[in-house]
Motif scaffolding. Structure first.
Motif, PDB file in Angstrom:
ATOM      1  N   GLY A   1       0.838  -1.197   0.000  1.00 30.46           N
ATOM      2  CA  GLY A   1       0.000   0.000   0.000  1.00 30.46           C
ATOM      3  C   GLY A   1       0.865   1.236   0.000  1.00 30.46           C
ATOM      4  O   GLY A   1       2.086   1.135  -0.023  1.00 30.46           O
ATOM      5  N   PRO A   2       0.278   2.430  -0.037  1.00 30.08           N
ATOM      6  CA  PRO A   2       1.095   3.640  -0.020  1.00 30.08           C
ATOM      7  C   PRO A   2       1.864   3.747   1.295  1.00 30.08           C
ATOM      8  O   PRO A   2       1.351   3.369   2.339  1.00 30.08           O
ATOM      9  CB  PRO A   2       0.065   4.759  -0.152  1.00 30.08           C
ATOM     10  N   ARG A   3       3.084   4.219   1.232  1.00 28.69           N
ATOM     11  CA  ARG A   3       3.919   4.342   2.407  1.00 28.69           C
ATOM     12  C   ARG A   3       4.314   5.787   2.501  1.00 28.69           C
ATOM     13  O   ARG A   3       4.762   6.357   1.532  1.00 28.69           O
ATOM     14  CB  ARG A   3       5.178   3.516   2.164  1.00 28.69           C
ATOM     15  N   LYS A   4       4.169   6.354   3.668  1.00 31.25           N
ATOM     16  CA  LYS A   4       4.418   7.786   3.731  1.00 31.25           C
ATOM     17  C   LYS A   4       5.813   8.126   4.274  1.00 31.25           C
ATOM     18  O   LYS A   4       6.440   9.053   3.812  1.00 31.25           O
ATOM     19  CB  LYS A   4       3.334   8.480   4.572  1.00 31.25           C
ATOM     20  N   GLU A   5       6.311   7.301   5.263  1.00 30.41           N
ATOM     21  CA  GLU A   5       7.612   7.689   5.838  1.00 30.41           C
ATOM     22  C   GLU A   5       8.713   7.524   4.798  1.00 30.41           C
ATOM     23  O   GLU A   5       8.617   6.707   3.900  1.00 30.41           O
ATOM     24  CB  GLU A   5       8.034   6.822   7.041  1.00 30.41           C
ATOM     25  N   LYS A   6       9.770   8.298   4.998  1.00 31.98           N
ATOM     26  CA  LYS A   6      10.911   8.182   4.100  1.00 31.98           C
ATOM     27  C   LYS A   6      11.813   7.049   4.579  1.00 31.98           C
ATOM     28  O   LYS A   6      11.812   6.707   5.756  1.00 31.98           O
ATOM     29  CB  LYS A   6      11.677   9.494   4.092  1.00 31.98           C
ATOM     30  N   SER A   7      12.575   6.469   3.641  1.00 35.02           N
ATOM     31  CA  SER A   7      13.477   5.374   4.009  1.00 35.02           C
ATOM     32  C   SER A   7      14.551   5.876   4.959  1.00 35.02           C
ATOM     33  O   SER A   7      15.005   7.020   4.850  1.00 35.02           O
ATOM     34  CB  SER A   7      14.191   4.824   2.785  1.00 35.02           C
ATOM     35  N   ARG A   8      14.984   5.000   5.857  1.00 34.36           N
ATOM     36  CA  ARG A   8      16.125   5.344   6.711  1.00 34.36           C
ATOM     37  C   ARG A   8      17.405   5.102   5.906  1.00 34.36           C
ATOM     38  O   ARG A   8      17.548   4.042   5.294  1.00 34.36           O
ATOM     39  CB  ARG A   8      16.091   4.401   7.928  1.00 34.36           C
ATOM     40  N   VAL A   9      18.278   6.086   5.863  1.00 32.84           N
ATOM     41  CA  VAL A   9      19.506   5.934   5.080  1.00 32.84           C
ATOM     42  C   VAL A   9      20.669   5.648   6.023  1.00 32.84           C
ATOM     43  O   VAL A   9      20.919   6.409   6.958  1.00 32.84           O
ATOM     44  CB  VAL A   9      19.790   7.202   4.244  1.00 32.84           C
ATOM     45  N   LEU A  10      21.371   4.530   5.796  1.00 34.68           N
ATOM     46  CA  LEU A  10      22.536   4.185   6.615  1.00 34.68           C
ATOM     47  C   LEU A  10      23.797   4.414   5.784  1.00 34.68           C
ATOM     48  O   LEU A  10      23.933   3.867   4.693  1.00 34.68           O
ATOM     49  CB  LEU A  10      22.487   2.709   7.042  1.00 34.68           C
ATOM     50  N   GLN A  11      24.700   5.235   6.290  1.00 35.11           N
ATOM     51  CA  GLN A  11      25.962   5.494   5.575  1.00 35.11           C
ATOM     52  C   GLN A  11      26.964   4.409   5.939  1.00 35.11           C
ATOM     53  O   GLN A  11      27.203   4.164   7.112  1.00 35.11           O
ATOM     54  CB  GLN A  11      26.543   6.857   5.989  1.00 35.11           C
ATOM     55  N   LEU A  12      27.541   3.771   4.913  1.00 33.82           N
ATOM     56  CA  LEU A  12      28.499   2.701   5.188  1.00 33.82           C
ATOM     57  C   LEU A  12      29.735   2.865   4.309  1.00 33.82           C
ATOM     58  O   LEU A  12      29.630   3.323   3.163  1.00 33.82           O
ATOM     59  CB  LEU A  12      27.849   1.341   4.902  1.00 33.82           C
ATOM     60  N   ASP A  13      30.869   2.470   4.852  1.00 31.94           N
ATOM     61  CA  ASP A  13      32.125   2.558   4.116  1.00 31.94           C
ATOM     62  C   ASP A  13      32.443   1.161   3.579  1.00 31.94           C
ATOM     63  O   ASP A  13      32.591   0.218   4.353  1.00 31.94           O
ATOM     64  CB  ASP A  13      33.203   3.031   5.108  1.00 31.94           C
ATOM     65  N   GLU A  14      32.544   1.056   2.248  1.00 29.32           N
ATOM     66  CA  GLU A  14      32.722  -0.285   1.684  1.00 29.32           C
ATOM     67  C   GLU A  14      34.001  -0.963   2.172  1.00 29.32           C
ATOM     68  O   GLU A  14      34.051  -2.172   2.347  1.00 29.32           O
ATOM     69  CB  GLU A  14      32.716  -0.247   0.156  1.00 29.32           C
TER      70      GLU A  14
ATOM     71  N   ASP B   1       9.881   6.602  -0.569  1.00 33.48           N
ATOM     72  CA  ASP B   1       8.714   6.425   0.314  1.00 33.48           C
ATOM     73  C   ASP B   1       8.153   5.007   0.217  1.00 33.48           C
ATOM     74  O   ASP B   1       7.049   4.741   0.673  1.00 33.48           O
ATOM     75  CB  ASP B   1       7.635   7.451  -0.020  1.00 33.48           C
ATOM     76  N   LYS B   2       8.918   4.094  -0.375  1.00 31.30           N
ATOM     77  CA  LYS B   2       8.382   2.739  -0.587  1.00 31.30           C
ATOM     78  C   LYS B   2       9.163   1.647   0.125  1.00 31.30           C
ATOM     79  O   LYS B   2       8.691   0.505   0.209  1.00 31.30           O
ATOM     80  CB  LYS B   2       8.338   2.436  -2.079  1.00 31.30           C
ATOM     81  N   ILE B   3      10.361   1.952   0.614  1.00 23.68           N
ATOM     82  CA  ILE B   3      11.157   0.912   1.275  1.00 23.68           C
ATOM     83  C   ILE B   3      11.691   1.433   2.612  1.00 23.68           C
ATOM     84  O   ILE B   3      11.838   2.646   2.804  1.00 23.68           O
ATOM     85  CB  ILE B   3      12.338   0.430   0.382  1.00 23.68           C
ATOM     86  N   GLY B   4      11.988   0.496   3.515  1.00 22.40           N
ATOM     87  CA  GLY B   4      12.378   0.893   4.862  1.00 22.40           C
ATOM     88  C   GLY B   4      13.779   1.458   4.966  1.00 22.40           C
ATOM     89  O   GLY B   4      14.029   2.408   5.705  1.00 22.40           O
ATOM     90  N   MET B   5      14.732   0.865   4.235  1.00 25.61           N
ATOM     91  CA  MET B   5      16.143   1.255   4.422  1.00 25.61           C
ATOM     92  C   MET B   5      16.887   1.395   3.110  1.00 25.61           C
ATOM     93  O   MET B   5      16.620   0.657   2.168  1.00 25.61           O
ATOM     94  CB  MET B   5      16.879   0.154   5.200  1.00 25.61           C
ATOM     95  N   ILE B   6      17.828   2.313   3.109  1.00 23.21           N
ATOM     96  CA  ILE B   6      18.777   2.418   1.994  1.00 23.21           C
ATOM     97  C   ILE B   6      20.181   2.403   2.590  1.00 23.21           C
ATOM     98  O   ILE B   6      20.519   3.252   3.419  1.00 23.21           O
ATOM     99  CB  ILE B   6      18.564   3.719   1.187  1.00 23.21           C
TER     100      ILE B   6
END
Ligand code: AMP
Ligand code: MG
Length: 360
Positions: free
Chosen positions: A7-20, A176-181
């Motif tokens: 369904g529609p998702r309103k919150e923005k994805s949480r962005v995790l910064q990672l060093d490869e 606005d469609k996925i939990g994490m980036i």
């Protein structure tokens, strides 16, 4: 937090910064637990960013299709973090597949084999075969391990859009469609993996990529190319990989490719762009660095040097997206038949153009 992509998702994805080079293991553990529990997380690989869900959970596959707006008959690639993890997924593992994976895994190679009962049909789009890849990126590998070992991941773009080569592209399409980036910076290769199908007697390339025909032949001897990916137009045979049948990788503006002698191509692009300018429209141009000076008009994007095909591959999708931002209606591109990855680059470009080619 549970993600529901149906369904529609309103919150923005949480962005995790990672060093490869040295990704934070606690963040990866958290992201892995989230995916294992049914959530969706986008993550970097060496090819493009993937949109990951638990590959053994049919509900996660449905969420991936919904988030991307992807037809559910277009199967997902299962990503693993250790070569032997492929065994529970398949019912056969021929010697030729062993040799190829020994040489190119971890890396930009996906192989297709008959699937075992462990793999849900939701993940394979109803097919009896499964596509498997072991990516060469420490963030991807960590996420896969902490998720339980099996992550289904198509490219993390809305269906039909150019694949994402940095986290910002993922945000544009799926924020606005996925939990994490998981943001691990720009990718190294920039084109999707080479897909080789081992479900028939002779291995067949279903999608060209960084690992080209010569590299495959060196290990396998005989390899064929799916005739469906070589031709375009009405009479072309149907590609075997369902995803190669759709218009794909496309910018919003109408893209046309020009082929022929360098000078003829430049002259024709100049003429077309001038015509648009006279009608009050700015047209877009994709060219190599060497021909930048040939185009006094239009919105010009240089894709890289003709002598550096890695640069051309890496820049392609970002440039297609840049035209969306500026909103040009028509885009003209030179052709880039480079020696190693030329087939892969032109395959993506021709699909993005919906097969529109002018031969000069
Ligand atoms: P993407 O996930 O966006 O990289 O696309 C994956 C590609 O792999 C698509 O073109 C799919 O159609 C193709 N693919 C995945 N699994 C299979 C399979 N079992 N047989 C044929 N093609 C597959
Ligand atoms: Mg894709």
């Amino acid at each position: 937090m549970e993600t529901d992509c149906s369904g529609p998702r309103k919150e923005k994805s949480r962005v995790l910064q990672l060093d490869e080079a040295c990704p934070d293991q606690e963040l990866l553990r958290e992201a892995g637990a989230y995916v294992k529990g049914g959530g969706l997380a986008a993550f970097p690989t060496e090819t493009v960013y993937g949109l990951g869900g638990n590959a053994l959970d049919p509900e996660a596959a449905k969420k991936i299709y919904a988030a991307k707006g992807r037809p559910s008959d277009n199967p997902l690639i299962i990503h693993i973090a250790s070569a032997e993890d492929i065994f529970p997924l398949v019912t056969e593992f021929p010697e030729s597949a062993r040799k190829l994976t020994e040489k190119f895994w971890p890396g930009p190679l996906t192989i297709i084999l008959p699937k075992s009962d462990l793999v849900p049909y939701e993940t394979t789009g109803g097919l009896d075969t499964v596509a498997v890849r072991f990516p060469d990126n420490r963030i991807a590998q960590g996420l896969i391990r902490f998720s339980g070992g099996y992550v289904a991941a198509p490219s993390a773009n809305r269906s039909g859009r150019p694949s994402p080569t940095c986290a910002e592209h993922v945000r544009e399409d799926l924020e606005d469609k996925i939990g994490m980036i998981l943001d691990g910076g720009p990718v190294r290769i920039g084109l999707e993996s080479t897909i080789v199908d081992f479900s028939e007697d002779i291995p067949v390339i279903l999608r060209p990529g960084y690992i080209g025909m010569d590299m495959l032949k060196e290990v396998l001897g005989e390899v064929r190319t799916d005739p469906g990916i070589l031709k375009t137009g009405k009479d072309a045979p149907r590609p075997k990989a369902p995803g190669m049948r759709y218009r794909h990788y496309a910018p919003r503006g109408e893209l046309t490719i020009l082929e022929g002698e360098q000078e003829d191509v430049r002259r024709e692009i100049r003429r077309l762009v001038r015509e648009h300018a006279e009608a009050g429209e700015t047209a877009g141009i994709i060219c190599c660095n060497e021909s930048r000076e040939a185009y006094p008009q239009g919105e010009v994007h240089c894709i890289g040097s003709r002598d550096d095909e890695n640069e051309i591959a890496r820049n392609l999708y970002g440039i297609l997206r840049a035209f969306d931002a500026s909103g040009v209606g028509r885009i003209y591109s030179e052709s880039f038949f480079t020696p190693g990855m030329g087939q892969a680059i032109m395959n993506r470009l021709i699909k993005a153009a919906g097969g529109r080619i002018i031969r000069c």
